[in-house]
Design an enzyme around this catalytic site. Structure first.
Site, PDB file in Angstrom:
ATOM      1  N   ILE A 118       0.875  -1.340   0.002  1.00 57.93           N
ATOM      2  CA  ILE A 118       0.072   0.075  -0.071  1.00 57.93           C
ATOM      3  C   ILE A 118       0.917   1.223   0.093  1.00 57.93           C
ATOM      4  O   ILE A 118       0.914   1.768   1.089  1.00 57.93           O
ATOM      5  CB  ILE A 118      -1.129   0.033   1.157  1.00 57.93           C
ATOM      6  CG1 ILE A 118      -1.684  -1.426   1.583  1.00 57.93           C
ATOM      7  CG2 ILE A 118      -2.260   1.047   0.956  1.00 57.93           C
ATOM      8  CD1 ILE A 118      -2.770  -1.417   2.685  1.00 57.93           C
ATOM      9  N   PRO A 119       1.477   1.443  -1.022  1.00 58.34           N
ATOM     10  CA  PRO A 119       2.171   2.726  -1.319  1.00 58.34           C
ATOM     11  C   PRO A 119       1.357   4.163  -0.828  1.00 58.34           C
ATOM     12  O   PRO A 119       0.114   3.916  -1.596  1.00 58.34           O
ATOM     13  CB  PRO A 119       2.817   2.934  -2.635  1.00 58.34           C
ATOM     14  CG  PRO A 119       2.156   1.830  -3.301  1.00 58.34           C
ATOM     15  CD  PRO A 119       1.546   0.751  -2.324  1.00 58.34           C
ATOM     16  N   HIS A 120       2.010   4.977  -0.376  1.00 61.71           N
ATOM     17  CA  HIS A 120       0.866   6.269  -0.135  1.00 61.71           C
ATOM     18  C   HIS A 120       1.694   7.481   0.089  1.00 61.71           C
ATOM     19  O   HIS A 120       2.958   7.472   0.477  1.00 61.71           O
ATOM     20  CB  HIS A 120       0.165   5.983   0.995  1.00 61.71           C
ATOM     21  CG  HIS A 120       0.865   5.552   2.479  1.00 61.71           C
ATOM     22  ND1 HIS A 120       1.182   4.340   2.668  1.00 61.71           N
ATOM     23  CD2 HIS A 120       1.128   6.207   3.338  1.00 61.71           C
ATOM     24  CE1 HIS A 120       1.626   4.209   3.931  1.00 61.71           C
ATOM     25  NE2 HIS A 120       1.926   5.360   4.256  1.00 61.71           N
ATOM     26  N   ALA A 121       0.881   8.472   0.118  1.00 55.93           N
ATOM     27  CA  ALA A 121       1.510  10.039   0.369  1.00 55.93           C
ATOM     28  C   ALA A 121       0.511  10.764   0.661  1.00 55.93           C
ATOM     29  O   ALA A 121      -0.474  10.747   0.016  1.00 55.93           O
ATOM     30  CB  ALA A 121       2.491  10.226  -0.737  1.00 55.93           C
TER      31      ALA A 121
END
Lengths: 566, 566
Positions: free
Chosen positions: B477-480
């Site tokens: 779950i890459p996120h920013a």
């Protein structure tokens, strides 16, 4: 606006309540005897009709089931919606991909299973029309075509249920039978729809040619473009409308629309609903929950009401003719059993299995009854032949299960709770050690076994000493073979404190199941052990079992919440 | 026997199909706007009625919805069965034990929530009967009693749905509101039943005293001995009849019987069904599956048909009076909101929460509409007041959700798929390494974010480098956080080969979810991460996700097969 009076509303609700209760009860009794529920439901209608309840209490009968007036119309209306939804469900059970997977064998069996019964039916109607109940003035050709068709169809639901009961559904044999039944149904219903189109529906001023063309066109449309469209629409509905209401509303209104459309074309409403069912059931995007919700509600509300109404409307006693009925049964069985068996033999199926296929596909069930009713309403046949067809439908369904079982030597799937001795359910074991617990359970079960307690106890304890029967996670299954026992017996005890059964994981046993089997148990003991371990695998279910207070609740819990038998 | 003609059958099926489709569609649109489905269903009926469809296409309207004749009677009959089953479901939602658990606070709130609106309604009817639509010649006392009762009831289903939407259902606040609503409903309906009994049903020659006595006696019987009997019967049915057909048939026929009985007593059929529902719903042995099957079928078939028929039958446009409607809304809100809020304050609830309780219980929904309809049919009120009551029921339901939300500052429960950008669903990722995959997903989502791809990519990659976002079992779950983003955005990519995301368990990531949130996201990011991990926990579901081919299918899968939001 026209509306029902206060009294009408009461009569409608009361008659629906009575019909539903009696039909469901009779349906349950039929299921108990391993017969299709529709048998009980129709008998319930007969019992409540003019020849049963009506003869005993004519006034009450006339008040509850009047032969004219608003409540009668409402009952007929609800019955019509019922049969439309029943055919929607029947269509949903048709899985077109099964047919392709089964290939040549299925094609041959189903082809022979249509051609031969159709030929025999057609021929019989040509040779002895009067004996078979041709009404004076009716067209002999149309009559022959109808009889041929009526003998060619199968009853997918009865067949599927029989295969499941015998644990054959997911086998090659089972899939072959199902595939052949699907083809027989599809082809049979299409021919019948054409037949209805040919005799022409009055009042819409359409020529026979148009009606036939529109019937074929509609079927082709729904099964190609319609199917594709449904398959595209379902994910969209699931993604963007309320779940499960969106899909349910769509499916039901689609069925009603196409039912109205086929009624308008001049064939019967059920065809439209059936076609919609096929298109829906074929979509990979139809969720099991949607199918189950519709199926359950229809099977427990609309279908019993519809079939009971048939028994109610038609005087089965007065129109029953022994000779005609037996003749129809004979012709029906000869055509279907021989046709299918022959088809199976041609493709190299062993003889025993071929006969089983024949008897399996011989069941006519509810489908035949609906088809007969439509023919009766269209004036194709008279009440005498209708009653004989119903008789034939029920008899062929009744033979189906036992015949397949006998030919293949299969036994019905049983679960451990089927053998539970109610008195041997001990909700609070007082003993706290292994030997005593076994003794306590043996004392409870011995009377049912008709054996001395000491004898039973010794057998179980001896077995226990050779190797502990404590499994993982608090389950123990002490067991023994008892000489002279007639059938397997199961007892069950619960211990909140737990009893050391020397399990691998060191957990004390909280659920202790005692199994006694006859000396020559043909694998029953092993199957029971496996069934118990599998049934009680889920920790949540085991917790619920621990809180059960009597044998009925235990049975209820296992039947409603445990995974279905393997 | 009387039966429907070929043409009647077609009209019945077509009108049912049209009503169901239009009502369901309008119901869905209402739900989209966070309004109760009944709002859309009634509007659908109005649109299809004399003032809408009937004005535009008078001939088609007369053919499809004739004002007399067999199809009209059938439609009324099915609507009657529909409202009976709707009240069965409403009764099943009544959980008596909730009331006891909530104790004194619930008792006070519900008591004040009945007494004050009843008093205001009664008083208003006494002071200005003509303004409130008292029909000439009607009894002013009975009218006042009715208006008081009509303002005192609540709509449990609307309230329960609102609480669920705001994730308040299982909180103390939610249970308090539910308990108070249950009491209000029970008491309100009982008073109304007595009122109907008092005005006397014509034709059965029973005195008013008898009718009242029988009503009270029946309610007492069903809620004590009946409840006990149902609780004993359910396990037996589950253990010994087919599942789930046995229990379903029993529940439905019981509802029909008691509906007929209350109709006979001279109050309305819905009371019997409601009482049966309470008895059934109260049993610990009623399985969730039984409840869900009945509830789903009724909500997606019978209820839309019933409510659309109301809109169809009554000319809402002609009978709508602005002043009367606003007056009714005002009196209704004043009584209920003040009464409940006061009750809550007395027991020490903080002011803000007390107001929320008041507005929560203010929703009248479908219950008020049914009650109004019965009063209209019994001649208690005229069409003008009925239309105003419907208006009030809808308005109070429409305010309910937003008001509670605003007062408590709650946000609706959202799931990660609610933020999914369809174009950022990548069914076959071409990239095979972490950096590239992130870049691929960022390129897909950047247009929706209205941001430069490089900016988004840098933010996500920087976050990824501080700590890997690869979770266990093939999920990453890459996120920013992206400055200036208006709302969260979610993208999702699938990789059959798997991409190394440096997970603890060493498994390559196959499902990669990209989350972008606004800089000040008030916990949204954390909630989304948790929701994704929880939603995709089941290995079976993860396998199904891998086989999805477009965003709609993904949304459909999550909404139909994933566990409900926490």
């Amino acid at each position: 606006m026209d509306r029902l009076s206060h009294h009408d509303v009461m009569i409608v609700l009361l008659s629906l309540g009575v019909l539903l209760l009696v039909a469901r009860t009779a349906g349950e009794l039929a299921r108990r005897l391993n017969q299709p529920a529709v048998l009980g439901e129709i008998l319930a209608g007969i019992a409540l009709g003019a020849t049963g309840f009506g003869r005993l209490f004519p006034n009450a009968h006339a008040a509850l089931f009047p032969s004219s007036g608003p409540p009668t119309l409402v009952l007929h209306g609800i019955g019509t919606v019922g049969v439309v939804l029943f055919l929607l469900v029947a269509g949903m059970e048709v899985d077109l991909s099964t047919i392709w997977r089964q290939g040549r064998t299925a094609a041959t069996v189903s082809l022979m299973g249509i051609v031969i019964p159709f030929g025999i039916g057609w021929g019989a109607a040509q040779v002895m029309p009067e004996l078979l109940g041709l009404e004076p003035g009716a067209d002999r050709w149309v009559f022959s075509l109808f009889l041929g068709t009526a003998l060619a169809i199968s009853a997918l639901p009865v067949i599927a249920r029989t295969l499941m009961d015998l644990d054959l559904y997911r086998t090659d044999f089972g899939m072959l039978v199902i595939a052949a039944a699907i083809v027989d149904d599809l082809v049979g219903w299409m021919i019948f729809a054409l037949l209805l189109a040919m005799i022409g529906a009055p009042g819409h001023g359409m020529s026979v040619g148009w009606t036939v063309l529109m019937t074929l066109g509609l079927a082709a449309f729904v099964l190609t473009i319609g199917r594709w469209g449904v398959n595209r629409t379902l994910p969209w509905l699931q993604a963007h409308t309320s779940w499960p209401g969106g899909v349910l509303g769509f499916a039901l209104s689609l069925a009603l629309f196409f039912a109205a459309l086929t009624e308008w074309i001049g064939i019967h409403a059920v065809f439209g609903a059936f076609l919609v069912g096929v298109a829906l059931g074929d979509s990979v995007h139809l969720r099991e929950q949607t199918r189950a919700t519709i199926e359950r509600f229809v099977a427990s509300f609309f279908a019993p009401l519809f079939f009971a109404t048939i028994g109610l409307r038609i005087d089965f006693i007065r129109n029953f003719e022994v000779f005609l009925s037996l003749l129809v049964v004979l012709i029906a069985c000869a055509g279907k059993v021989l046709g299918c068996a022959l088809g199976a033999r041609i493709t190299g199926t062993p003889a025993r299995e071929a006969w089983a296929i024949g008897f399996g596909l011989n069941a006519r069930g509810a489908m035949e009854i609906i088809l007969g009713l439509l023919a009766l309403q269209a004036g194709l046949i008279g009440e005498r032949l209708f009653v004989s067809l119903v008789f034939m439908a029920l008899i062929t369904s009744v033979i189906c299960g036992p015949a397949v079982q006998k030919i293949l030597g299969r036994r019905r799937v049983r679960r451990f709770v089927d053998y539970l001795v109610p008195k041997a359910f001990v909700p609070r074991l007082v003993s706290t050690d292994r030997r005593e617990v076994i003794s306590e359970l043996c004392r409870a079960i011995a009377p049912a076994a008709g054996r001395d307690t000491a004898l039973v106890e010794d057998a179980v304890w001896n077995r226990e000493q050779t190797m502990s029967t404590g499994l993982e996670q608090g389950l123990a299954i002490p067991h023994a073979r008892i000489p002279g026992l007639a059938a397997p017996l199961v007892g069950l005890g619960l211990s909140f404190g737990g009893v050391d059964f020397d399990a691998y994981d060191g957990e004390p046993a909280r659920i202790i199941v005692l199994i006694l089997t006859p000396e020559d148990d043909r694998g029953v003991q092993v199957n029971l052990l496996a069934d118990i371990a599998r049934t009680l695998k889920d920790p949540e279910l085991r917790t619920k079992v621990l809180h059960v207070t009597n044998a009925t609740e235990l049975l209820a819990l296992i039947r409603t919440e445990a995974p279905p038998p393997a």
